[in-house]
Design a protein around this motif. Sequence first.
Motif, PDB file in Angstrom:
ATOM      1  N   GLY A 337       6.337  71.409  59.917  1.00  0.00           N
ATOM      2  CA  GLY A 337       7.668  71.907  59.583  1.00  0.00           C
ATOM      3  C   GLY A 337       8.812  71.017  60.001  1.00  0.00           C
ATOM      4  O   GLY A 337       9.973  71.424  59.953  1.00  0.00           O
ATOM      5  N   SER A 338       8.529  69.780  60.415  1.00  0.00           N
ATOM      6  CA  SER A 338       9.578  68.848  60.831  1.00  0.00           C
ATOM      7  C   SER A 338       9.414  67.562  60.016  1.00  0.00           C
ATOM      8  O   SER A 338       8.336  66.961  60.017  1.00  0.00           O
ATOM      9  CB  SER A 338       9.459  68.550  62.328  1.00  0.00           C
ATOM     10  OG  SER A 338      10.406  67.582  62.730  1.00  0.00           O
ATOM     11  N   PHE A 339      10.477  67.136  59.333  1.00  0.00           N
ATOM     12  CA  PHE A 339      10.335  66.054  58.362  1.00  0.00           C
ATOM     13  C   PHE A 339      11.467  65.038  58.493  1.00  0.00           C
ATOM     14  O   PHE A 339      12.597  65.374  58.844  1.00  0.00           O
ATOM     15  CB  PHE A 339      10.331  66.603  56.929  1.00  0.00           C
ATOM     16  CG  PHE A 339       9.399  67.757  56.742  1.00  0.00           C
ATOM     17  CD1 PHE A 339       8.042  67.557  56.567  1.00  0.00           C
ATOM     18  CD2 PHE A 339       9.876  69.062  56.762  1.00  0.00           C
ATOM     19  CE1 PHE A 339       7.181  68.616  56.407  1.00  0.00           C
ATOM     20  CE2 PHE A 339       9.029  70.136  56.597  1.00  0.00           C
ATOM     21  CZ  PHE A 339       7.673  69.913  56.421  1.00  0.00           C
ATOM     22  N   LEU A 340      11.128  63.783  58.173  1.00  0.00           N
ATOM     23  CA  LEU A 340      12.097  62.700  58.078  1.00  0.00           C
ATOM     24  C   LEU A 340      11.798  61.902  56.826  1.00  0.00           C
ATOM     25  O   LEU A 340      10.648  61.808  56.389  1.00  0.00           O
ATOM     26  CB  LEU A 340      12.008  61.772  59.304  1.00  0.00           C
ATOM     27  CG  LEU A 340      12.433  62.342  60.661  1.00  0.00           C
ATOM     28  CD1 LEU A 340      12.112  61.335  61.748  1.00  0.00           C
ATOM     29  CD2 LEU A 340      13.906  62.691  60.664  1.00  0.00           C
ATOM     30  N   LYS A 341      12.829  61.303  56.240  1.00  0.00           N
ATOM     31  CA  LYS A 341      12.636  60.434  55.089  1.00  0.00           C
ATOM     32  C   LYS A 341      12.014  59.126  55.550  1.00  0.00           C
ATOM     33  O   LYS A 341      12.454  58.525  56.527  1.00  0.00           O
ATOM     34  CB  LYS A 341      13.983  60.156  54.403  1.00  0.00           C
ATOM     35  CG  LYS A 341      13.842  59.545  53.016  1.00  0.00           C
ATOM     36  CD  LYS A 341      13.277  60.525  52.023  1.00  0.00           C
ATOM     37  CE  LYS A 341      13.232  59.934  50.631  1.00  0.00           C
ATOM     38  NZ  LYS A 341      12.572  60.812  49.665  1.00  0.00           N
ATOM     39  N   ALA A 342      10.965  58.699  54.851  1.00  0.00           N
ATOM     40  CA  ALA A 342      10.291  57.456  55.224  1.00  0.00           C
ATOM     41  C   ALA A 342      11.228  56.268  55.023  1.00  0.00           C
ATOM     42  O   ALA A 342      11.902  56.163  54.000  1.00  0.00           O
ATOM     43  CB  ALA A 342       9.020  57.277  54.400  1.00  0.00           C
ATOM     44  N   GLN A 343      11.266  55.369  55.997  1.00  0.00           N
ATOM     45  CA  GLN A 343      12.147  54.199  55.934  1.00  0.00           C
ATOM     46  C   GLN A 343      11.345  52.946  55.588  1.00  0.00           C
ATOM     47  O   GLN A 343      11.270  51.993  56.344  1.00  0.00           O
ATOM     48  CB  GLN A 343      12.833  54.008  57.294  1.00  0.00           C
ATOM     49  CG  GLN A 343      13.634  55.190  57.755  1.00  0.00           C
ATOM     50  CD  GLN A 343      14.833  55.456  56.862  1.00  0.00           C
ATOM     51  OE1 GLN A 343      15.430  54.502  56.343  1.00  0.00           O
ATOM     52  NE2 GLN A 343      15.185  56.707  56.696  1.00  0.00           N
ATOM     53  N   GLY A 344      10.680  52.960  54.453  1.00  0.00           N
ATOM     54  CA  GLY A 344       9.870  51.815  54.067  1.00  0.00           C
ATOM     55  C   GLY A 344       8.576  51.777  54.837  1.00  0.00           C
ATOM     56  O   GLY A 344       8.267  52.642  55.642  1.00  0.00           O
ATOM     57  N   LYS A 345       7.793  50.713  54.619  1.00  0.00           N
ATOM     58  CA  LYS A 345       6.498  50.583  55.274  1.00  0.00           C
ATOM     59  C   LYS A 345       6.695  50.161  56.720  1.00  0.00           C
ATOM     60  O   LYS A 345       7.483  49.291  57.037  1.00  0.00           O
ATOM     61  CB  LYS A 345       5.621  49.550  54.558  1.00  0.00           C
ATOM     62  CG  LYS A 345       4.878  50.129  53.372  1.00  0.00           C
ATOM     63  CD  LYS A 345       3.803  49.156  52.921  1.00  0.00           C
ATOM     64  CE  LYS A 345       2.929  49.799  51.856  1.00  0.00           C
ATOM     65  NZ  LYS A 345       1.850  48.885  51.445  1.00  0.00           N
ATOM     66  N   ARG A 346       5.907  50.811  57.594  1.00  0.00           N
ATOM     67  CA  ARG A 346       5.938  50.418  58.996  1.00  0.00           C
ATOM     68  C   ARG A 346       5.165  49.116  59.180  1.00  0.00           C
ATOM     69  O   ARG A 346       4.037  48.971  58.735  1.00  0.00           O
ATOM     70  CB  ARG A 346       5.316  51.522  59.848  1.00  0.00           C
ATOM     71  CG  ARG A 346       5.238  51.176  61.325  1.00  0.00           C
ATOM     72  CD  ARG A 346       4.483  52.238  62.072  1.00  0.00           C
ATOM     73  NE  ARG A 346       5.179  53.495  62.028  1.00  0.00           N
ATOM     74  CZ  ARG A 346       6.104  53.867  62.901  1.00  0.00           C
ATOM     75  NH1 ARG A 346       6.434  53.050  63.888  1.00  0.00           N
ATOM     76  NH2 ARG A 346       6.702  55.033  62.799  1.00  0.00           N
ATOM     77  N   LYS A 347       5.790  48.171  59.860  1.00  0.00           N
ATOM     78  CA  LYS A 347       5.103  46.911  60.110  1.00  0.00           C
ATOM     79  C   LYS A 347       4.099  47.101  61.241  1.00  0.00           C
ATOM     80  O   LYS A 347       4.442  47.635  62.285  1.00  0.00           O
ATOM     81  CB  LYS A 347       6.115  45.818  60.501  1.00  0.00           C
ATOM     82  CG  LYS A 347       7.074  45.464  59.373  1.00  0.00           C
ATOM     83  CD  LYS A 347       8.027  44.371  59.806  1.00  0.00           C
ATOM     84  CE  LYS A 347       8.984  44.012  58.682  1.00  0.00           C
ATOM     85  NZ  LYS A 347       9.939  42.952  59.085  1.00  0.00           N
ATOM     86  N   PRO A 348       2.868  46.663  61.065  1.00  0.00           N
ATOM     87  CA  PRO A 348       1.889  46.819  62.128  1.00  0.00           C
ATOM     88  C   PRO A 348       2.254  45.992  63.341  1.00  0.00           C
ATOM     89  O   PRO A 348       2.693  44.846  63.243  1.00  0.00           O
ATOM     90  CB  PRO A 348       0.582  46.325  61.497  1.00  0.00           C
ATOM     91  CG  PRO A 348       1.008  45.457  60.361  1.00  0.00           C
ATOM     92  CD  PRO A 348       2.310  45.995  59.871  1.00  0.00           C
ATOM     93  N   CYS A 349       2.064  46.597  64.521  1.00  0.00           N
ATOM     94  CA  CYS A 349       2.364  45.888  65.754  1.00  0.00           C
ATOM     95  C   CYS A 349       1.214  44.958  66.107  1.00  0.00           C
ATOM     96  O   CYS A 349       0.151  44.988  65.509  1.00  0.00           O
ATOM     97  CB  CYS A 349       2.604  46.885  66.886  1.00  0.00           C
ATOM     98  SG  CYS A 349       4.007  47.973  66.565  1.00  0.00           S
ATOM     99  N   ALA A 350       1.424  44.180  67.125  1.00  0.00           N
ATOM    100  CA  ALA A 350       0.420  43.195  67.514  1.00  0.00           C
ATOM    101  C   ALA A 350      -0.662  43.796  68.393  1.00  0.00           C
ATOM    102  O   ALA A 350      -1.521  43.085  68.888  1.00  0.00           O
ATOM    103  CB  ALA A 350       1.101  42.036  68.240  1.00  0.00           C
ATOM    104  N   GLY A 351      -0.621  45.095  68.624  1.00  0.00           N
ATOM    105  CA  GLY A 351      -1.634  45.726  69.440  1.00  0.00           C
ATOM    106  C   GLY A 351      -1.352  45.608  70.918  1.00  0.00           C
ATOM    107  O   GLY A 351      -2.249  45.712  71.742  1.00  0.00           O
ATOM    108  N   SER A 352      -0.112  45.382  71.301  1.00  0.00           N
ATOM    109  CA  SER A 352       0.236  45.246  72.707  1.00  0.00           C
ATOM    110  C   SER A 352       0.865  46.531  73.195  1.00  0.00           C
ATOM    111  O   SER A 352       1.005  47.510  72.471  1.00  0.00           O
ATOM    112  CB  SER A 352       1.210  44.074  72.893  1.00  0.00           C
ATOM    113  OG  SER A 352       2.431  44.370  72.241  1.00  0.00           O
ATOM    114  N   GLN A 353       1.246  46.516  74.463  1.00  0.00           N
ATOM    115  CA  GLN A 353       1.849  47.709  75.050  1.00  0.00           C
ATOM    116  C   GLN A 353       3.208  48.005  74.441  1.00  0.00           C
ATOM    117  O   GLN A 353       3.729  49.102  74.578  1.00  0.00           O
ATOM    118  CB  GLN A 353       1.978  47.512  76.566  1.00  0.00           C
ATOM    119  CG  GLN A 353       2.301  48.800  77.308  1.00  0.00           C
ATOM    120  CD  GLN A 353       2.144  48.642  78.795  1.00  0.00           C
ATOM    121  OE1 GLN A 353       1.730  47.596  79.267  1.00  0.00           O
ATOM    122  NE2 GLN A 353       2.464  49.686  79.544  1.00  0.00           N
TER     123      GLN A 353
END
Length: 509
Positions: A337-353
Amino acid sequence: PPPLPKKQLQRAESLPEPGAAQHRRGHNLPRAGSSPHGAPVPHEGGASSSLPGAGAAWAPRKLLSKWSSLGEAESCSCSAPSPAAFGMADGQLGQLLEGTAGLWQVVLRCQEATLGRLSAGMLQELLGQEEQQQLLGAQLAGKGWAALSILQPEPCCQSRDAWYFPVGITLGHTQLVLAAKVPKPCCSSLGMQSSLGVHCNIQRRIGLFTACLPPQLRLPGSAGQQSQAPPGGEPAPLASQPALQVLISPEVPHQTLAGFVKGSQSLHRSSPGHYERLACLLLLQVCMGLEHLRVQNVVQGDLCPENLLLVQCPRPPRSQQGKEVPPGLSLPRLLIGSFLKAQGKRKPCAGSQEEAEGCAASPCPDELNVGMLIYHILHVDTSLEDALGFRSHRPPDIPSLSIYSSGLRRLAALLLHADPCQRVSIEQARSILQVLLWGPRQELFARSKKSLRLLGSWVQAKRALLLLHLAEDWAGGKGSPGLEEWLCCQYFKEVTEHSLYQATQALYA
């Protein structure tokens, strides 16, 4: 004497008159897809008994016509129409059997189409009539609180971003109960929910207006806080608040997933198999809702247990009808029940903290959120940093308490992989949960090597056994199918040997 005249013998007709044939076809035996009743799907095996040959001959005609109309109304979301039916003329059926497809292919296509109609009918039972929702929306238009009656002054449910009040409305001679959603300060706008389409796990909107809250409505504490009212103190009235957007939804939540998990610790200890099966079914609903939102280019605003709503199903599952069922044992419908408009594709992170730290400022990827939900539902306290393995080389352990524990442990590891490229998607997570719930189990591959042919045969056999099981229990009068039966039908309606191969590879690797 003169010879007697020859008798004129008339050949007996081998086929009835056209009118009689049509009359007969009106009293055919009902098909499995025409029955609105079924039985709980077995957890580990298939159907336990066979379908009596004449058990459905006394079925009322109105059930057949009702479910045929449901199948036609939902044809856009069902399988293709059945290539054959029980009332089909033998000449037409013979042509089908002489074709290249043959008897087996005709039966398989009929089963797929019947399962599609069954699934559509079950969904309509869960969501209610679409015409009724449209009438409610028209009645609420331009009236706001004037069209509603306050049923209780306190919220029936409180999520992280909104309060929910039960309100009543009269439609014809029927009094219906709806939910009035009042957003908390600094929460997202409610207008986005008008364009999300209809889905079983997405909160629906049938009305939206801006107005001051009636003076009868009270909150357990000051606005914007989640603390309860002090002992002996009076809740604060909201009449002095400014005008707020109010969303009216047909589903009335009774608690959040966070409240369910908190109150289920004893159930997890006493009945780990039942509780962890409920956990799989709840997680499956989360994944299905997230898949629908991605198609709509919308993301879940704050995917946390406090924002996932639970709604009681319209009727208990068939195995529980007529029995006193503790609240924690029945499967609720889960709503996002909680929504936001997608802001384009999420860029994958480098797998770090940095990825874990960035989730504090912006919404986390859905895969990380669902992975953390697994730990939360299974009462394993951990942080995202620990789950990703940044503070230690091994993620926190999920104890083996039932046949579902190892699969949930494996799925959490796949969703929370430190390398984003190695994580499974939400679609793959949904497939893995379906395999955990309804098979195939790993013992299927103990005697035969896993192959597309083996998996295809398994799907065909289970699909046939499922339809037999639903028909048998409908004939036995065991009640209407519930949410779990619909989820099972959805699985066997859509699954293919190729999707099964990928899911079992990931789960049983």
